[in-house]
Design a protein around this motif. Sequence first.
Motif, PDB file in Angstrom:
ATOM      1  N   THR A  92     -56.715  35.714 -35.595  1.00  0.00           N
ATOM      2  CA  THR A  92     -57.222  35.693 -34.225  1.00  0.00           C
ATOM      3  C   THR A  92     -56.240  36.407 -33.292  1.00  0.00           C
ATOM      4  O   THR A  92     -56.637  37.227 -32.454  1.00  0.00           O
ATOM      5  N   ARG A  93     -54.961  36.114 -33.459  1.00  0.00           N
ATOM      6  CA  ARG A  93     -53.922  36.783 -32.654  1.00  0.00           C
ATOM      7  C   ARG A  93     -53.878  38.280 -32.947  1.00  0.00           C
ATOM      8  O   ARG A  93     -53.735  39.099 -32.031  1.00  0.00           O
ATOM      9  N   ARG A  95     -56.778  39.980 -31.189  1.00  0.00           N
ATOM     10  CA  ARG A  95     -56.549  40.026 -29.749  1.00  0.00           C
ATOM     11  C   ARG A  95     -55.518  41.113 -29.414  1.00  0.00           C
ATOM     12  O   ARG A  95     -55.695  41.892 -28.481  1.00  0.00           O
ATOM     13  N   LYS A  96     -54.450  41.166 -30.206  1.00  0.00           N
ATOM     14  CA  LYS A  96     -53.398  42.165 -29.997  1.00  0.00           C
ATOM     15  C   LYS A  96     -53.938  43.589 -30.153  1.00  0.00           C
ATOM     16  O   LYS A  96     -53.508  44.513 -29.469  1.00  0.00           O
ATOM     17  N   SER A 105     -62.398  41.577 -30.659  1.00  0.00           N
ATOM     18  CA  SER A 105     -62.819  40.178 -30.706  1.00  0.00           C
ATOM     19  C   SER A 105     -62.995  39.784 -32.168  1.00  0.00           C
ATOM     20  O   SER A 105     -63.248  40.624 -33.025  1.00  0.00           O
TER      21      SER A 105
END
Length: 102
Positions: A66-67, A70-71, A75
């Motif tokens: 998830t990180r 995002r980075k 999505s």
Amino acid sequence: MSQGSITERAAGELALAGVLDYSTGPALREQGGRLIAASQASALRLDCSAVEHSSSVGLSLLLSFTRDARKAGKSLQIAGMSKEMQEIAKVGGLLEILPLQH
């Protein structure tokens, strides 16, 4: 039980499978991060329906992915989490944090 794996089945469609534990986690973390960064899709879906067994390492992987997304400005939606993974996530208070597809 089979070794853990993460693959890109189609553009934006990742699949996590097998056993997610301390022995498979580090390699999956690295492979997943590379797949997310390299994907041309801006919206990714991670299918967990083929996960055979998961310790808390599996939830750590989901948080890391998830990180990573995002980075990379993408999505990520997580689908097909087993009851086992959901229970671990619930105990850890992660159900509200993880981007689960409903």
